[in-house]
Design a protein around this motif. Structure first.
Motif, short mmCIF file in Angstrom:
data_model
loop_
_atom_site.label_atom_id
_atom_site.label_comp_id
_atom_site.label_asym_id
_atom_site.label_seq_id
_atom_site.Cartn_x
_atom_site.Cartn_y
_atom_site.Cartn_z
N HIS A 1 -10.33 -6.88 8.47
CA HIS A 1 -9.91 -5.79 7.50
C HIS A 1 -8.89 -6.11 6.72
CE1 HIS A 1 -7.25 -1.82 7.52
NE2 HIS A 1 -8.09 -1.92 6.28
N LEU A 2 -9.35 -6.25 5.38
CA LEU A 2 -8.36 -6.79 4.28
C LEU A 2 -7.53 -5.62 3.89
CD1 LEU A 2 -10.86 -8.91 2.34
CD2 LEU A 2 -9.61 -9.65 4.19
N ILE A 3 -6.26 -5.94 3.82
CA ILE A 3 -5.13 -4.95 3.14
C ILE A 3 -4.50 -5.40 2.04
CG2 ILE A 3 -3.06 -3.72 3.97
CD1 ILE A 3 -3.99 -4.55 7.17
N ALA A 4 -4.84 -4.74 0.80
CA ALA A 4 -4.18 -5.03 -0.42
C ALA A 4 -2.90 -4.88 -0.59
CB ALA A 4 -4.97 -4.18 -1.60
N GLU A 5 -2.02 -5.50 -1.38
CA GLU A 5 -0.67 -5.50 -1.46
C GLU A 5 -0.24 -4.07 -1.52
OE1 GLU A 5 3.10 -7.59 -3.71
OE2 GLU A 5 1.19 -7.84 -4.21
#
Length: 200
Positions: A90-94
């Motif tokens: 799960h990628l989480i953007a800034e």
């Protein structure tokens, strides 16, 4: 002048959207787990009225309160703010990383990522200005926190003991007891913290 106003408005709208999402997820998890407001109030020691305000997005719950609500429902704070792990990756953007604490002098704490469910692990980034402090009454039994200080000196209080964690140093602490983090120095403090909270 205009840019500053716009930035503040944008920041305010981001905080509101985070609060709204948290309120919706608290209500969702409570209903999924078939826990009434009365029962959640009993489990957490939070009044039913306060819970209604939180679920209606009319109150901004503190980190400590979110921890109590999460523990009572068998989920993690990361589940509430949607930075918990999803299947595989799960990628989480800034711009999706929530800020869950704001110090009176501009410090902040962001929940970078976390695992879902009751046995949770969370990754936090704390920034504290001189004189800022955060205190917690303690987490569930067996909770362990890991610290790494990037810059400054962390004053870590656990029960009646105080420890200094300097730049480049690490620490571990059982935080199922009252504890606090404080910047007693004259320069900013930045530290990374991992929380592992067990339900049993």
């Amino acid at each position: 002048m205009t840019k500053k106003v716009n930035l503040m408005t944008d920041a305010h709208s981001i905080v509101n959207s985070v609060n709204e999402a948290v309120s919706q997820r608290i209500k969702l998890y409570r209903k999924q787990k078939k826990i009434s407001l009365d029962e959640l109030s009993r489990r957490t020691g939070v009044s039913k009225g306060a819970l209604v305000e939180i679920e209606g997005c009319r109150a901004n719950p503190s980190i400590a309160l979110l921890c109590r609500l999460a523990a009572a429902m068998g989920v993690s704070v990361a589940d509430f703010v949607d930075v918990s792990s999803k299947p595989t990756v799960h990628l989480i953007a800034e711009d999706e990383i929530p800020e869950l604490w704001e110090g009176e002098k501009g410090g902040r704490a962001r929940l970078l990522a976390g695992s879902g469910g009751p046995d949770m692990t969370e990754l936090w980034m704390w920034e504290m200005q001189p004189g800022e402090k955060f205190a917690s009454p303690g987490h569930t039994e067996g909770t362990l926190e890991l610290f790494y200080v990037q810059s400054g000196t962390l004053t870590l209080g656990v029960q009646d003991h105080v420890y200094l964690v300097k730049t480049g140093c690490s620490a571990t602490a059982r935080t199922d007891v009252p504890h606090f983090y404080e910047n007693r120095e004259e320069y900013p403090l930045v530290f990374i913290m991992t929380v592992h909270e067990k339900t049993s």
